[in-house]
Design a protein around this motif. Structure first.
Motif, PDB file in Angstrom:
ATOM      1  N   MET A   9    -123.352  -9.800 -13.906  1.00  0.00           N
ATOM      2  CA  MET A   9    -123.018  -9.090 -15.139  1.00  0.00           C
ATOM      3  C   MET A   9    -122.413  -9.990 -16.213  1.00  0.00           C
ATOM      4  O   MET A   9    -122.749  -9.860 -17.375  1.00  0.00           O
ATOM      5  N   ASN A  10    -121.466 -10.830 -15.839  1.00  0.00           N
ATOM      6  CA  ASN A  10    -120.735 -11.650 -16.809  1.00  0.00           C
ATOM      7  C   ASN A  10    -120.138 -12.878 -16.147  1.00  0.00           C
ATOM      8  O   ASN A  10    -119.849 -12.866 -14.957  1.00  0.00           O
ATOM      9  N   GLU A  11    -119.911 -13.878 -16.972  1.00  0.00           N
ATOM     10  CA  GLU A  11    -119.022 -14.969 -16.609  1.00  0.00           C
ATOM     11  C   GLU A  11    -117.817 -14.854 -17.522  1.00  0.00           C
ATOM     12  O   GLU A  11    -117.960 -14.778 -18.746  1.00  0.00           O
ATOM     13  N   ILE A  12    -116.646 -14.804 -16.932  1.00  0.00           N
ATOM     14  CA  ILE A  12    -115.395 -14.743 -17.694  1.00  0.00           C
ATOM     15  C   ILE A  12    -114.786 -16.141 -17.649  1.00  0.00           C
ATOM     16  O   ILE A  12    -114.728 -16.773 -16.597  1.00  0.00           O
ATOM     17  N   ILE A  13    -114.344 -16.608 -18.790  1.00  0.00           N
ATOM     18  CA  ILE A  13    -113.663 -17.889 -18.867  1.00  0.00           C
ATOM     19  C   ILE A  13    -112.179 -17.617 -19.049  1.00  0.00           C
ATOM     20  O   ILE A  13    -111.781 -16.955 -20.015  1.00  0.00           O
ATOM     21  N   TRP A  14    -111.371 -18.093 -18.111  1.00  0.00           N
ATOM     22  CA  TRP A  14    -109.920 -17.991 -18.242  1.00  0.00           C
ATOM     23  C   TRP A  14    -109.423 -19.365 -18.685  1.00  0.00           C
ATOM     24  O   TRP A  14    -109.579 -20.352 -17.986  1.00  0.00           O
ATOM     25  N   ALA A  15    -108.855 -19.433 -19.884  1.00  0.00           N
ATOM     26  CA  ALA A  15    -108.381 -20.693 -20.451  1.00  0.00           C
ATOM     27  C   ALA A  15    -106.867 -20.660 -20.618  1.00  0.00           C
ATOM     28  O   ALA A  15    -106.288 -19.612 -20.883  1.00  0.00           O
ATOM     29  N   CYS A  69    -113.738 -14.297 -22.905  1.00  0.00           N
ATOM     30  CA  CYS A  69    -112.855 -15.470 -22.924  1.00  0.00           C
ATOM     31  C   CYS A  69    -111.413 -14.984 -22.915  1.00  0.00           C
ATOM     32  O   CYS A  69    -110.978 -14.335 -23.865  1.00  0.00           O
ATOM     33  N   TRP A  70    -110.698 -15.290 -21.844  1.00  0.00           N
ATOM     34  CA  TRP A  70    -109.320 -14.821 -21.676  1.00  0.00           C
ATOM     35  C   TRP A  70    -108.363 -15.995 -21.802  1.00  0.00           C
ATOM     36  O   TRP A  70    -108.379 -16.903 -20.985  1.00  0.00           O
ATOM     37  N   PHE A  71    -107.522 -15.976 -22.820  1.00  0.00           N
ATOM     38  CA  PHE A  71    -106.502 -17.005 -22.999  1.00  0.00           C
ATOM     39  C   PHE A  71    -105.203 -16.481 -22.407  1.00  0.00           C
ATOM     40  O   PHE A  71    -104.666 -15.484 -22.875  1.00  0.00           O
ATOM     41  N   ASN A  72    -104.738 -17.124 -21.359  1.00  0.00           N
ATOM     42  CA  ASN A  72    -103.526 -16.693 -20.675  1.00  0.00           C
ATOM     43  C   ASN A  72    -102.952 -17.900 -19.953  1.00  0.00           C
ATOM     44  O   ASN A  72    -103.663 -18.579 -19.209  1.00  0.00           O
ATOM     45  N   THR A  73    -101.680 -18.177 -20.163  1.00  0.00           N
ATOM     46  CA  THR A  73    -101.093 -19.347 -19.526  1.00  0.00           C
ATOM     47  C   THR A  73    -101.093 -19.204 -18.002  1.00  0.00           C
ATOM     48  O   THR A  73    -101.254 -18.102 -17.472  1.00  0.00           O
ATOM     49  N   LEU A 104    -116.928 -15.244 -11.998  1.00  0.00           N
ATOM     50  CA  LEU A 104    -118.252 -14.628 -12.009  1.00  0.00           C
ATOM     51  C   LEU A 104    -118.119 -13.174 -11.579  1.00  0.00           C
ATOM     52  O   LEU A 104    -117.484 -12.882 -10.573  1.00  0.00           O
ATOM     53  N   TRP A 105    -118.763 -12.273 -12.328  1.00  0.00           N
ATOM     54  CA  TRP A 105    -118.729 -10.853 -12.003  1.00  0.00           C
ATOM     55  C   TRP A 105    -120.129 -10.384 -11.594  1.00  0.00           C
ATOM     56  O   TRP A 105    -121.074 -10.503 -12.364  1.00  0.00           O
ATOM     57  N   ILE A 164    -120.540  -4.646   2.784  1.00  0.00           N
ATOM     58  CA  ILE A 164    -119.549  -3.563   2.827  1.00  0.00           C
ATOM     59  C   ILE A 164    -119.173  -3.009   1.452  1.00  0.00           C
ATOM     60  O   ILE A 164    -118.481  -1.996   1.373  1.00  0.00           O
ATOM     61  N   LEU A 165    -119.654  -3.635   0.392  1.00  0.00           N
ATOM     62  CA  LEU A 165    -119.301  -3.195  -0.955  1.00  0.00           C
ATOM     63  C   LEU A 165    -119.859  -1.799  -1.225  1.00  0.00           C
ATOM     64  O   LEU A 165    -121.012  -1.498  -0.889  1.00  0.00           O
ATOM     65  N   GLU A 166    -119.025  -0.948  -1.821  1.00  0.00           N
ATOM     66  CA  GLU A 166    -119.469   0.399  -2.196  1.00  0.00           C
ATOM     67  C   GLU A 166    -120.651   0.307  -3.169  1.00  0.00           C
ATOM     68  O   GLU A 166    -120.782  -0.688  -3.891  1.00  0.00           O
ATOM     69  N   PRO A 167    -121.507   1.336  -3.224  1.00  0.00           N
ATOM     70  CA  PRO A 167    -122.666   1.293  -4.124  1.00  0.00           C
ATOM     71  C   PRO A 167    -122.299   1.037  -5.583  1.00  0.00           C
ATOM     72  O   PRO A 167    -123.069   0.429  -6.311  1.00  0.00           O
ATOM     73  N   ASN A 168    -121.099   1.457  -6.025  1.00  0.00           N
ATOM     74  CA  ASN A 168    -120.688   1.234  -7.418  1.00  0.00           C
ATOM     75  C   ASN A 168    -119.654   0.114  -7.534  1.00  0.00           C
ATOM     76  O   ASN A 168    -118.947   0.006  -8.520  1.00  0.00           O
ATOM     77  N   GLY A 169    -119.581  -0.737  -6.491  1.00  0.00           N
ATOM     78  CA  GLY A 169    -118.558  -1.770  -6.437  1.00  0.00           C
ATOM     79  C   GLY A 169    -118.909  -3.040  -7.191  1.00  0.00           C
ATOM     80  O   GLY A 169    -120.069  -3.317  -7.502  1.00  0.00           O
ATOM     81  N   SER A 170    -117.861  -3.817  -7.469  1.00  0.00           N
ATOM     82  CA  SER A 170    -117.980  -5.117  -8.138  1.00  0.00           C
ATOM     83  C   SER A 170    -117.439  -6.213  -7.244  1.00  0.00           C
ATOM     84  O   SER A 170    -116.567  -5.977  -6.399  1.00  0.00           O
ATOM     85  N   PHE A 171    -117.944  -7.423  -7.451  1.00  0.00           N
ATOM     86  CA  PHE A 171    -117.484  -8.612  -6.747  1.00  0.00           C
ATOM     87  C   PHE A 171    -117.168  -9.676  -7.782  1.00  0.00           C
ATOM     88  O   PHE A 171    -117.955  -9.918  -8.699  1.00  0.00           O
ATOM     89  N   PHE A 172    -116.003 -10.306  -7.643  1.00  0.00           N
ATOM     90  CA  PHE A 172    -115.589 -11.379  -8.544  1.00  0.00           C
ATOM     91  C   PHE A 172    -115.366 -12.648  -7.752  1.00  0.00           C
ATOM     92  O   PHE A 172    -114.743 -12.619  -6.682  1.00  0.00           O
ATOM     93  N   LEU A 173    -115.864 -13.758  -8.263  1.00  0.00           N
ATOM     94  CA  LEU A 173    -115.676 -15.060  -7.642  1.00  0.00           C
ATOM     95  C   LEU A 173    -115.029 -15.976  -8.668  1.00  0.00           C
ATOM     96  O   LEU A 173    -115.597 -16.225  -9.738  1.00  0.00           O
TER      97      LEU A 173
END
Length: 197
Positions: free
Chosen positions: A44-50, A110-114, A69-70, A11-20
């Protein structure tokens, strides 16, 4: 989980993104599975939230991060609103010009956020609640106002709050009665209109 991800891809739009969003114990297995649905070329990317809060281990490195995961439906056609990326302080401001230091640097993977503080107005009591700031970054950069967003594992409803605050529509799915109760209370307290099925 794979069945839901197959439906996300469908169901994702042709220009859509999925994050896990997972922890380090599961993310590697999940990535291999999602690659079979989306294709490795759509990762596309792995984002690390620390973060820096919580218990400290004396027998191993304390785990203070999650993995996000993006994936995109089409690696040649996706939304990435570069101008919506947060700027953060340089770690070594003396190594850049005063102008650059004042402006801050663009956020990277890399996202640093409490975590959501226990005494925060944002706190719902839901055990896996994510900070609104983390989810808002995803919403603002990877979608446009008026878009409809979907969260198959809605939990405390943070994705719905981020979407609504930023002019997006949102469909939230969860089969946990506690999650539904928390979301309904949260949206009512915030004055958001919603339909519950």
């Amino acid at each position: 989980m794979k069945e839901r991800i197959i439906q996300v891809h469908r169901i994702l739009e042709p220009n859509g993104s999925f994050f896990l969003h997972l922890d380090s114990r599961e993310v590697h297995y999940a990535k291999v599975m999602v690659d079979t649905v989306f294709g490795r070329n759509c990762f596309m990317n792995e984002i690390i939230w620390a973060w820096d809060y919580g218990a400290k281990s004396k027998t191993k490195w304390s785990v203070k991060h999650n993995n996000i995961l993006w994936y995109v439906k089409d690696p040649n056609n996706y939304i990435f609103n570069y101008d919506q990326i947060d700027r953060i302080p340089y770690l070594a401001p003396g190594m850049v010009t005063k102008e650059k230091a004042a402006r801050g640097k663009l956020l990277t993977s890399c996202w640093f956020n409490t975590i959501v503080p226990t005494n925060s107005k944002e706190k719902t009591g839901y055990p896996t609640q994510k900070p609104l700031k983390i989810i808002e970054r995803i919403v603002k950069v990877h979608s446009n106002p008026g878009d409809t967003l979907l969260d198959f594992f809605a939990g405390s409803g943070t994705f719905g709050v981020a979407a609504t605050k930023n002019g997006r529509n949102c469909i939230l799915v969860d089969n946990n009665p506690q999650a539904i109760e928390v979301m309904e209370k949260r949206f009512t307290d915030m004055g958001f209109s919603y339909t519950s099925n």
